[in-house]
Design a protein around this motif. Structure first.
Motif, PDB file in Angstrom:
ATOM      1  N   ASN A  21       8.900  -7.538  -0.837  1.00 58.83           N
ATOM      2  CA  ASN A  21       9.229  -6.311  -1.541  1.00 58.83           C
ATOM      3  C   ASN A  21       8.519  -5.133  -0.887  1.00 58.83           C
ATOM      4  O   ASN A  21       7.323  -5.202  -0.614  1.00 58.83           O
ATOM      5  N   THR A  22       9.258  -4.038  -0.669  1.00 56.59           N
ATOM      6  CA  THR A  22       8.665  -2.854  -0.065  1.00 56.59           C
ATOM      7  C   THR A  22       9.079  -1.613  -0.851  1.00 56.59           C
ATOM      8  O   THR A  22      10.101  -1.599  -1.527  1.00 56.59           O
ATOM      9  N   ILE A  23       8.241  -0.574  -0.760  1.00 59.36           N
ATOM     10  CA  ILE A  23       8.567   0.723  -1.324  1.00 59.36           C
ATOM     11  C   ILE A  23       8.305   1.787  -0.265  1.00 59.36           C
ATOM     12  O   ILE A  23       7.559   1.571   0.688  1.00 59.36           O
ATOM     13  N   LYS A  24       8.942   2.958  -0.450  1.00 58.29           N
ATOM     14  CA  LYS A  24       8.757   4.057   0.485  1.00 58.29           C
ATOM     15  C   LYS A  24       7.544   4.889   0.089  1.00 58.29           C
ATOM     16  O   LYS A  24       7.298   5.129  -1.090  1.00 58.29           O
ATOM     17  N   ALA A  25       6.807   5.341   1.095  1.00 53.82           N
ATOM     18  CA  ALA A  25       5.597   6.127   0.831  1.00 53.82           C
ATOM     19  C   ALA A  25       5.397   7.153   1.946  1.00 53.82           C
ATOM     20  O   ALA A  25       6.016   7.070   3.017  1.00 53.82           O
ATOM     21  N   ASN A  26       4.526   8.124   1.682  1.00 52.80           N
ATOM     22  CA  ASN A  26       4.135   9.140   2.684  1.00 52.80           C
ATOM     23  C   ASN A  26       5.344   9.863   3.275  1.00 52.80           C
ATOM     24  O   ASN A  26       5.424  10.096   4.481  1.00 52.80           O
ATOM     25  N   LEU A  83       6.891   2.321   5.018  1.00 55.76           N
ATOM     26  CA  LEU A  83       7.143   1.305   4.008  1.00 55.76           C
ATOM     27  C   LEU A  83       5.868   0.531   3.744  1.00 55.76           C
ATOM     28  O   LEU A  83       5.116   0.222   4.674  1.00 55.76           O
ATOM     29  N   ILE A  84       5.620   0.222   2.480  1.00 57.92           N
ATOM     30  CA  ILE A  84       4.452  -0.601   2.154  1.00 57.92           C
ATOM     31  C   ILE A  84       4.905  -1.795   1.322  1.00 57.92           C
ATOM     32  O   ILE A  84       5.858  -1.706   0.543  1.00 57.92           O
ATOM     33  N   ALA A  85       4.231  -2.902   1.501  1.00 55.08           N
ATOM     34  CA  ALA A  85       4.519  -4.109   0.723  1.00 55.08           C
ATOM     35  C   ALA A  85       3.919  -3.960  -0.670  1.00 55.08           C
ATOM     36  O   ALA A  85       2.743  -3.627  -0.817  1.00 55.08           O
ATOM     37  N   SER A  86       4.714  -4.177  -1.678  1.00 58.14           N
ATOM     38  CA  SER A  86       4.242  -4.002  -3.055  1.00 58.14           C
ATOM     39  C   SER A  86       3.963  -5.318  -3.765  1.00 58.14           C
ATOM     40  O   SER A  86       3.343  -5.337  -4.824  1.00 58.14           O
ATOM     41  N   GLY A  87       4.405  -6.417  -3.192  1.00 56.72           N
ATOM     42  CA  GLY A  87       4.336  -7.683  -3.909  1.00 56.72           C
ATOM     43  C   GLY A  87       2.949  -8.229  -4.138  1.00 56.72           C
ATOM     44  O   GLY A  87       2.727  -9.031  -5.040  1.00 56.72           O
ATOM     45  N   GLY A  88       1.957  -7.814  -3.333  1.00 54.27           N
ATOM     46  CA  GLY A  88       0.632  -8.415  -3.450  1.00 54.27           C
ATOM     47  C   GLY A  88      -0.271  -7.769  -4.472  1.00 54.27           C
ATOM     48  O   GLY A  88      -1.304  -8.328  -4.819  1.00 54.27           O
ATOM     49  N   ILE A  89       0.072  -6.566  -4.958  1.00 58.10           N
ATOM     50  CA  ILE A  89      -0.780  -5.883  -5.926  1.00 58.10           C
ATOM     51  C   ILE A  89      -0.431  -6.391  -7.311  1.00 58.10           C
ATOM     52  O   ILE A  89       0.631  -6.113  -7.844  1.00 58.10           O
ATOM     53  N   ARG A  90      -1.348  -7.134  -7.882  1.00 59.31           N
ATOM     54  CA  ARG A  90      -1.104  -7.754  -9.179  1.00 59.31           C
ATOM     55  C   ARG A  90      -2.359  -7.607 -10.034  1.00 59.31           C
ATOM     56  O   ARG A  90      -3.296  -8.388  -9.932  1.00 59.31           O
ATOM     57  N   GLY A  91      -2.386  -6.598 -10.871  1.00 58.66           N
ATOM     58  CA  GLY A  91      -3.503  -6.459 -11.787  1.00 58.66           C
ATOM     59  C   GLY A  91      -4.474  -5.368 -11.380  1.00 58.66           C
ATOM     60  O   GLY A  91      -4.334  -4.718 -10.345  1.00 58.66           O
ATOM     61  N   GLU A  92      -5.469  -5.176 -12.233  1.00 58.67           N
ATOM     62  CA  GLU A  92      -6.395  -4.064 -12.113  1.00 58.67           C
ATOM     63  C   GLU A  92      -7.705  -4.502 -11.472  1.00 58.67           C
ATOM     64  O   GLU A  92      -8.306  -5.504 -11.867  1.00 58.67           O
ATOM     65  N   GLY A  93      -8.142  -3.753 -10.460  1.00 61.76           N
ATOM     66  CA  GLY A  93      -9.456  -3.981  -9.891  1.00 61.76           C
ATOM     67  C   GLY A  93     -10.528  -3.410 -10.804  1.00 61.76           C
ATOM     68  O   GLY A  93     -10.258  -2.936 -11.912  1.00 61.76           O
ATOM     69  N   THR A  94     -11.759  -3.411 -10.332  1.00 60.44           N
ATOM     70  CA  THR A  94     -12.884  -2.893 -11.109  1.00 60.44           C
ATOM     71  C   THR A  94     -13.397  -1.621 -10.457  1.00 60.44           C
ATOM     72  O   THR A  94     -13.652  -1.594  -9.251  1.00 60.44           O
ATOM     73  N   SER A 127     -10.038  -9.642   2.593  1.00 59.87           N
ATOM     74  CA  SER A 127      -8.995 -10.620   2.229  1.00 59.87           C
ATOM     75  C   SER A 127      -7.954 -10.027   1.284  1.00 59.87           C
ATOM     76  O   SER A 127      -7.547 -10.666   0.316  1.00 59.87           O
ATOM     77  N   LEU A 128      -7.517  -8.807   1.576  1.00 59.71           N
ATOM     78  CA  LEU A 128      -6.472  -8.162   0.777  1.00 59.71           C
ATOM     79  C   LEU A 128      -5.344  -7.692   1.701  1.00 59.71           C
ATOM     80  O   LEU A 128      -5.195  -6.505   1.984  1.00 59.71           O
ATOM     81  N   PRO A 129      -4.531  -8.624   2.190  1.00 61.48           N
ATOM     82  CA  PRO A 129      -3.466  -8.250   3.141  1.00 61.48           C
ATOM     83  C   PRO A 129      -2.400  -7.346   2.540  1.00 61.48           C
ATOM     84  O   PRO A 129      -1.679  -6.671   3.263  1.00 61.48           O
ATOM     85  N   TYR A 130      -2.279  -7.320   1.201  1.00 57.57           N
ATOM     86  CA  TYR A 130      -1.271  -6.469   0.576  1.00 57.57           C
ATOM     87  C   TYR A 130      -1.851  -5.162   0.045  1.00 57.57           C
ATOM     88  O   TYR A 130      -1.123  -4.313  -0.438  1.00 57.57           O
ATOM     89  N   GLY A 131      -3.159  -5.006   0.075  1.00 56.66           N
ATOM     90  CA  GLY A 131      -3.702  -3.695  -0.192  1.00 56.66           C
ATOM     91  C   GLY A 131      -4.552  -3.536  -1.430  1.00 56.66           C
ATOM     92  O   GLY A 131      -4.193  -3.986  -2.515  1.00 56.66           O
ATOM     93  N   ALA A 132      -5.696  -2.876  -1.242  1.00 56.83           N
ATOM     94  CA  ALA A 132      -6.490  -2.360  -2.346  1.00 56.83           C
ATOM     95  C   ALA A 132      -5.966  -0.951  -2.614  1.00 56.83           C
ATOM     96  O   ALA A 132      -6.044  -0.078  -1.762  1.00 56.83           O
ATOM     97  N   ALA A 133      -5.391  -0.727  -3.798  1.00 57.96           N
ATOM     98  CA  ALA A 133      -4.717   0.535  -4.095  1.00 57.96           C
ATOM     99  C   ALA A 133      -5.588   1.409  -4.991  1.00 57.96           C
ATOM    100  O   ALA A 133      -6.059   0.964  -6.038  1.00 57.96           O
TER     101      ALA A 133
END
Length: 360
Positions: free
Chosen positions: A3-8, A24-35, A130-136
């Motif tokens: 899954n990808t979304i458009k950005a920038n 394009l950025i991959a959106s599938g790996g972001i699942r939940g809230e960090g601290t 170890s966050l290949p899909y991104g710390a957002a």
């Protein structure tokens, strides 16, 4: 299929074959809230903004765009809101520290500086692993009349990780927003900021430094939308690029109708450390007003033969020379942090063991 979304997205489109209009950025790996850990001085509040302030923050345009904002909102239950009340001039900075784990990666923060207040926020996003899909990370800022906000962001990630940084700021009459960003590694960086200069004599200054490691991919989008009269925007970036990397920098000054007397400047300086890499720089000025001044430019190149000859003659190897020049680019922006503890940490990250050995 990923899954990808458009950005920038570039505010004014150029030819598609250049592949510079968006990323394009991959959106599938972001699942939940960090601290998002924080420490605040006693005169700064952590509480909800007023309904009017919340509405402005909610509607603020962000650099990475609405799809990224929606992705982060879906994963952040309730972002942190930092309030500098009327007339408060915080003696110490607010300090933020992001902690991210696999599948728990998004954090959000609002900053509200009310009339005649001043606050510095230092956001430490180092040690991302170890966050290949991104710390957002998304930050929305409201700088009210005669207030000042300075946001400092430090990113450092391992060779597997991606970081997303999304900023939107609204700046009112005689108010000022300063942004200092330093990106020190990561497989992919996606970052964007929009400053909407709504008020009379509103000001925005952005200083960005980045090192793009070998085989990494960085993409940036910075926009100053100048609505008010006599507004000022300044966007400067310093970058260092290594073998097989890709980098795209978009900087846009957008003079809106009615912003007479406004000024804008944007410039990027890039040091190429190797032969095989891809660099894209887009300095853009949009104009709907006649009585304005805009400057843009870019300086891209390798070290000159004269500099190499001079430093070699003083006993430096080519490896030492390139390390010295690259570090200098980054440290020139680090000096704008103006917080001793943070500057020391960033200097250690830039210079590494050589710096630490010298301190012993």
């Amino acid at each position: 299929m990923e899954n990808t979304i458009k950005a920038n997205r570039l505010p004014a489109m150029t030819w598609n074959w250049l592949k510079m209009n968006e990323t394009l950025i991959a959106s599938g790996g972001i699942r939940g809230e960090g601290t998002l850990n924080y420490s605040v001085p006693s005169d700064i509040k952590i509480e909800k903004a007023s309904p009017e302030e919340e509405e402005i923050l909610k509607n603020a345009e962000t650099g990475m765009g609405p799809e990224t904002s929606l992705l982060i909102a879906e994963n952040v239950k309730e972002g942190l809101t930092i309030i500098a009340d009327k007339g408060v001039k915080a003696a110490e900075p607010v300090r933020l520290r992001g902690e991210f784990a696999m599948l728990r990666a998004a954090v959000g923060c609002n900053i509200v500086a009310r009339e005649d207040s001043e606050v510095v926020v230092i956001s430490d996003m180092t040690g991302i692993k170890s966050l290949p899909y991104g710390a957002a990370v998304e930050t929305r800022i409201l700088v009210k009349d005669r207030a000042k906000v300075k946001l400092v962001e430090i990113y450092e990630a391992d060779e597997e990780s991606c970081a997303l940084d999304n900023i939107g700021a609204v700046v009112m009459d005689n108010a000022e927003f300063k942004l200092v960003q330093i990106f020190l590694g990561g497989k992919k960086i996606r970052a964007g900021a929009v400053a909407e200069l709504k008020g009379y004599k509103a000001a925005f200054r952005c200083d960005t430094a980045y090192t793009v490691p070998q085989a990494s991919d960085y993409d940036f989008n910075y926009v100053a939308r100048q609505y008010g009269k006599d507004t000022v925007s300044e966007m400067y970036s310093n970058g260092v690029l290594y073998q097989d990397c890709i980098k795209c920098m978009r900087q846009t000054i957008d003079f809106k109708r009615g912003c007479s007397g406004s000024k804008g400047a944007e410039r990027e300086e890039v040091l190429l450390m190797d032969e095989k890499l891809e660099n894209k720089t887009i300095p853009l000025i949009l104009c709907q007003e006649e009585d304005v001044e805009g400057e843009h430019g870019a300086s891209i190149g390798k070290l000159s033969g004269d500099i190499l000859f001079y430093l070699r003659a003083r006993g430096l190897t080519d490896e030492m020379i390139y390390k010295l020049m690259a570090s200098g680019r980054m440290l020139s922006v680090a000096s704008k942090i103006e917080d001793a503890d943070t500057e020391k940490k960033v200097t250690e990250l830039i210079l590494g063991e050589e710096y630490l050995d010298g301190e012993e």
